[in-house]
Design an enzyme around this catalytic site. Sequence first.
Site, PDB file in Angstrom:
ATOM      1  N   LYS A  46      12.143   0.009  -2.481  1.00  0.00           N
ATOM      2  CA  LYS A  46      12.671   0.444  -1.712  1.00  0.00           C
ATOM      3  C   LYS A  46      14.178   0.781  -1.142  1.00  0.00           C
ATOM      4  CE  LYS A  46      10.768   4.276  -1.223  1.00  0.00           C
ATOM      5  NZ  LYS A  46       9.973   4.687  -1.707  1.00  0.00           N
ATOM      6  N   SER A 288       0.264  -2.137  -5.416  1.00  0.00           N
ATOM      7  CA  SER A 288      -0.070  -1.389  -6.468  1.00  0.00           C
ATOM      8  C   SER A 288       0.910  -1.958  -7.355  1.00  0.00           C
ATOM      9  CB  SER A 288       1.498  -0.658  -5.314  1.00  0.00           C
ATOM     10  OG  SER A 288       2.674  -1.251  -6.166  1.00  0.00           O
TER      11      SER A 288
HETATM   12  N1  PMP Z   1       4.924   1.001  -4.551  1.00  0.00           N
HETATM   13  C1  PMP Z   1       4.682   0.772  -2.917  1.00  0.00           C
HETATM   14  C2  PMP Z   1       4.084  -1.205  -2.524  1.00  0.00           C
HETATM   15  C3  PMP Z   1       5.399   1.713  -2.611  1.00  0.00           C
HETATM   16  O1  PMP Z   1       6.038   0.868  -1.275  1.00  0.00           O
HETATM   17  C4  PMP Z   1       6.074   2.718  -3.008  1.00  0.00           C
HETATM   18  C5  PMP Z   1       6.752   2.900  -2.662  1.00  0.00           C
HETATM   19  N2  PMP Z   1       6.111   4.299  -1.397  1.00  0.00           N
HETATM   20  C6  PMP Z   1       6.114   2.847  -4.345  1.00  0.00           C
HETATM   21  C7  PMP Z   1       5.167   1.933  -4.878  1.00  0.00           C
HETATM   22  C8  PMP Z   1       6.514   4.657  -5.080  1.00  0.00           C
HETATM   23  O2  PMP Z   1       7.471   4.186  -4.938  1.00  0.00           O
HETATM   24  P1  PMP Z   1       8.535   5.460  -5.362  1.00  0.00           P
HETATM   25  O3  PMP Z   1       8.184   6.123  -3.213  1.00  0.00           O
HETATM   26  O4  PMP Z   1       9.523   5.692  -5.192  1.00  0.00           O
HETATM   27  O5  PMP Z   1       7.488   6.315  -5.726  1.00  0.00           O
END
Ligand code: PMP
Length: 499
Positions: A46, A288
């Site tokens: 991010k 994630s």
């Molecule tokens: N994994 C984590 C830990 C995140 O904080 C985010 C951002 N919300 C994402 C995946 C997904 O990224 P994006 O917002 O670019 O879809």
Amino acid sequence: MRPTMRFDSILDTIGRTPVVRIGKLAPAGINLFVKVESFNPMGSVKDRMARAVIEDAERSGALAPGQTVVEATSGNTGISLAMVCAQKGYPLVITMAENFSVERRRLMRFLGARVVLTPASEKGTGMLAKAVELAREHGWFLTRQFDNEANANVHTATTAREILADFAEDGLDYWVSGFGTGGTLKGVARGLKAESPGTRIVACEPDNAPVLRSGISQERSVDGSPSVSHPSFRPHLMQGWSPDFVAKLTEDAQREGLVDEIVPVGGAEALRLSRALAREEGIFCGISSGATLAAALDVGRRAPKGANILCMLPDTGERYLSTPLFEDIEAEMDGEEMEISRSTSGYRFDSPAAPPQKPGGPVLPTEIDPEAASMVSRLLEDRQQAVVMFALEWCEFCWSVRRLFARLGISYRSVDLDSAQYQEGDVGGKIRRVLAAKAGAPTIPQIFVAGRHVGGCTEVFDAYKAGQLQEWLDGADVGFDADANIDPYEFLPGWVHAR
Ligand code: PMP
């Protein structure tokens, strides 16, 4: 020649994250790689978006110098925005549902941001609605990460370009990513499709919240914002993935045909693979990331031999200490560790303690320095500052007493014997010798009220619990919060409680 590693600002270190080959965990015959976004300065993907949306708004004039920035975030965006706003000098307010991990809030506050919590029951839509309300009513700049094109654009311009360069020679067959805002998904997929049309784009989502796979479109208000939670949403483990609505950027990616396949991932598998990455590959990342790897392994099992697969790892594992990821990671020694401890005779908890060390290190000369003695007397006779603590600057027990005094609103003088001020001529050491003789105990801290010796940390705590300290304070006309109902032992360092 290696690119220069000297930068004018921390913001210039964002991006150019490494792609690393996965060894043991990769299916046989498959070239599996991960893109490790924890290499960004605040430890997540991010950072890219945070800098991009702020600089885009600076260019367009949507953000004025000194204007407050506000955003709704599950954490990583907030941490990244906090860095960018700190570096550029914008005040920042983050809205965040109370159920996201506590360390994320504290990180943001550490970086100078304000964090306003919203009820968990109102989910992602609640925290977003709060951010919109704050922006509208206070004239703050809302970064709109869920539909801000600058979010997707930075991924086309940086993340996708980095990937294309790293696979320029042998090509990339699959790129695998989850989505939260969909910024990574839309931006990278668009960049790859344009220049490497053979790369299959694989999106993944929680198996219990099949928001994309359901094919049900998101209901929206006239302004395009989600009006209700998506009917297929269920709470899931992958913080940062699938909020309870389909973000505009995610919807764009799907509508524009950028997504070739959607793979469901279970929470337990995400946790297992996040730990496996740490223990088998030495790659430390969040939930994630484990979830994305689960989808990449699923793809790998079905892919032809020799395929190149790239899996995004969005963040570091350090912000998950209070979550299920660390649930069975103990802070105390387990049976096996106790066994290692007992396998040799010294330095263990269940054998006689080592002979007490002379406090203060070297053996104390017995003579009392008359100047130090009169300095102590003067300090103890000063009725303007009747509470005196002889302390060491960073001693944990001194801090325990400081916390109690702060909570009770007691004004006191702290004589920090090891501070630079008392080092010259070993004045601190000389005072310690005077105190050792006076208090009959060589330990620090030593606390006095109106010249009366109370004792060390636990003696002060016990005197407070018995009501005695309060009487002495009253007698010396020292104000304190008489209604406080606290157990001073709470203020001891955590490791004392654990014993
Ligand atoms: N994994 C984590 C830990 C995140 O904080 C985010 C951002 N919300 C994402 C995946 C997904 O990224 P994006 O917002 O670019 O879809």
